[in-house]
Write an enzyme that holds these catalytic residues in place. Structure first.
Site, short mmCIF file in Angstrom:
data_model
loop_
_atom_site.label_atom_id
_atom_site.label_comp_id
_atom_site.label_asym_id
_atom_site.label_seq_id
_atom_site.Cartn_x
_atom_site.Cartn_y
_atom_site.Cartn_z
N GLY A 1 2.27 4.77 1.01
CA GLY A 1 2.18 5.48 2.29
C GLY A 1 1.91 4.54 3.45
O GLY A 1 1.52 4.96 4.53
N ASP B 1 15.16 2.39 3.47
CA ASP B 1 14.17 1.78 2.56
C ASP B 1 14.84 1.25 1.30
O ASP B 1 14.53 0.17 0.81
CB ASP B 1 13.12 2.82 2.12
CG ASP B 1 12.12 3.13 3.20
OD1 ASP B 1 12.47 2.98 4.38
OD2 ASP B 1 11.00 3.53 2.87
N GLY C 1 4.12 2.58 4.92
CA GLY C 1 5.29 2.31 5.76
C GLY C 1 5.98 1.00 5.40
O GLY C 1 6.84 0.53 6.12
N LEU C 2 5.60 0.41 4.26
CA LEU C 2 6.17 -0.89 3.90
C LEU C 2 7.15 -0.76 2.72
O LEU C 2 7.50 -1.75 2.09
CB LEU C 2 5.05 -1.89 3.56
CG LEU C 2 4.05 -2.13 4.70
CD1 LEU C 2 2.95 -3.10 4.26
CD2 LEU C 2 4.74 -2.65 5.96
N SER D 1 6.91 0.87 -0.25
CA SER D 1 6.38 0.74 -1.61
C SER D 1 7.17 1.61 -2.60
O SER D 1 7.56 1.16 -3.68
CB SER D 1 4.90 1.14 -1.63
OG SER D 1 4.41 1.09 -2.93
N SER D 2 7.41 2.84 -2.22
CA SER D 2 8.09 3.79 -3.10
C SER D 2 9.51 3.30 -3.43
O SER D 2 9.94 3.32 -4.59
CB SER D 2 8.09 5.16 -2.41
OG SER D 2 9.07 5.98 -2.93
N ALA D 3 10.23 2.82 -2.40
CA ALA D 3 11.60 2.35 -2.63
C ALA D 3 11.60 1.09 -3.48
O ALA D 3 12.46 0.92 -4.36
CB ALA D 3 12.29 2.09 -1.30
N ALA D 4 10.65 0.19 -3.25
CA ALA D 4 10.60 -1.06 -4.02
C ALA D 4 10.31 -0.75 -5.49
O ALA D 4 10.91 -1.34 -6.39
CB ALA D 4 9.54 -2.00 -3.45
N PRO E 1 0.83 -1.20 0.00
CA PRO E 1 0.00 0.00 0.00
C PRO E 1 0.87 1.26 0.00
O PRO E 1 1.84 1.33 0.77
CB PRO E 1 -0.78 -0.10 1.32
CG PRO E 1 -0.02 -1.07 2.16
CD PRO E 1 0.75 -1.96 1.25
#
Ligand code: PMV
Length: 314
Positions: free
Chosen positions: A90, A141, A92-93, A95-98, A88
């Site tokens: 935002g 991240d 905290g997992l 997502s943006s870096a992956a 998801p």
């Protein structure tokens, strides 16, 4: 010809926010992540499609995604990129870096550099993307997305793998709202500026929790690790990073038998991690405690899933 690459999501087990100031943190890759498919385009600028979001690389754009994509892709060649994240936004997992690492890796496949060199260049491209969204990223991240595993991370020094003495399993609960990492990091910075003694106390305290947690992971002391996560949550709440749904997720998880629970990542929304015992039998099925945690969250209207941490995402 299309090139395809992937990268994993992450959880920060302990030490978020303090890591921005040089304190060590512990994070781990999770099996869910992101992938990207890249092909060469006949004409520029490069284009990006993530689900129903589209962006055209543009360094001057008002859209963060268009600027981040432009910073990552550069202007030497034009690419057409299709990417997908199972995490998801935002949340905290990571997502943006992956997404950034998977896109950067696929783009680097068009170069003739050696694999090691390509990874370094992909990391630089991905960091340029992250700077647009995060302002002052510690890099944790990006490290997790690229390497996965379970590791201790120090800003400027990178990650050091931790040999875990026991399998680590987490229930991950979604609070239902996202938060901007940049906003949350800036909020902590303002509090530290106003109250230098709070900064010293927080960084000392979280640093001690992280050191002990690292030892607990190495010897497989899950009960100890869970307690340290609870203490870290108290300190993060003291920095106004927790929310009512985060507190509710933590309380429900502990009530259902989790060994510890805390927010993960920037806070202000996003996700909660709850440490649960490893399942006895089948790999994918969580333990009875994990099932009880997920049930309690579902009854209260929260989505969640169980995962073993330490994935490498390749
Ligand atoms: O973007 P998130 O939610 O995974 O949080 C990143 C972790 C922080 O410590 C809050 C920021 C950073 O750059 O390390």
């Amino acid at each position: 010809m299309t090139q395809r690459a992937s990268a994993c999501g992450k959880v920060i087990l302990l030490g978020e926010h303090a890591v921005v100031y040089g304190t060590p943190a512990i994070a781990a890759g999770i099996e869910r992540g992101a992938w990207a498919e890249v092909s060469l385009a006949d004409v520029g600028p490069s284009t990006l499609e993530i689900g129903d979001r589209r962006a055209v690389a543009d360094a001057q754009s008002e859209d963060d995604l268009a600027r981040a994509f432009s910073a990552l892709v550069g202007s030497d060649r034009a690419f057409s990129v299709r990417a997908h994240s199972e995490l998801p936004p935002g949340g905290g997992l990571g997502s943006s870096a992956a997404l950034a690492v998977s896109i950067a890796r696929a783009i680097e496949m068009y170069t003739s550099a050696a694999p090691h060199e390509r990874e370094l260049r992909a990391a630089e491209r991905a960091l340029a993307w992250e700077r647009v969204f995060h302002g002052n990223p510690s890099g944790i991240d990006m490290y997790a997305a690229a390497n996965g595993g379970t590791f201790e991370f120090v800003r400027g020094r990178g990650g050091q793998p931790i040999e875990a003495g026991a399998e680590l399993w987490l229930c991950i609960g979604l609070s239902g709202s996202g938060a901007s990492t940049k906003t949350m990091v800036e909020s902590v910075a303002r509090q530290f500026q106003r109250r230098p003694e709070l900064q010293a106390r927080t960084l000392d305290g979280i640093g001690a929790l992280v050191r002990n947690a690292s030892l607990a992971i190495q010897v497989g002391d899950l009960v100890g690790l869970g307690r340290l996560m609870d203490l870290n949550q108290m300190m993060l709440a003291g920095l106004l990073l927790s929310t009512q749904p985060i507190e509710q997720l933590c309380t429900l998880a502990r009530g259902a038998g989790a060994l510890g629970a805390k927010l993960t990542g920037s806070g202000g929304g996003g996700s909660v991690i709850a440490l649960v015992p490893a399942p006895g039998g089948s790999e994918d099925e969580g333990s009875d405690v994990a099932k009880a945690v997920l049930r309690a969250w579902k009854l209260a209207g929260f989505e969640g899933f169980v995962t073993r941490v330490g994935a490498t995402g390749r």
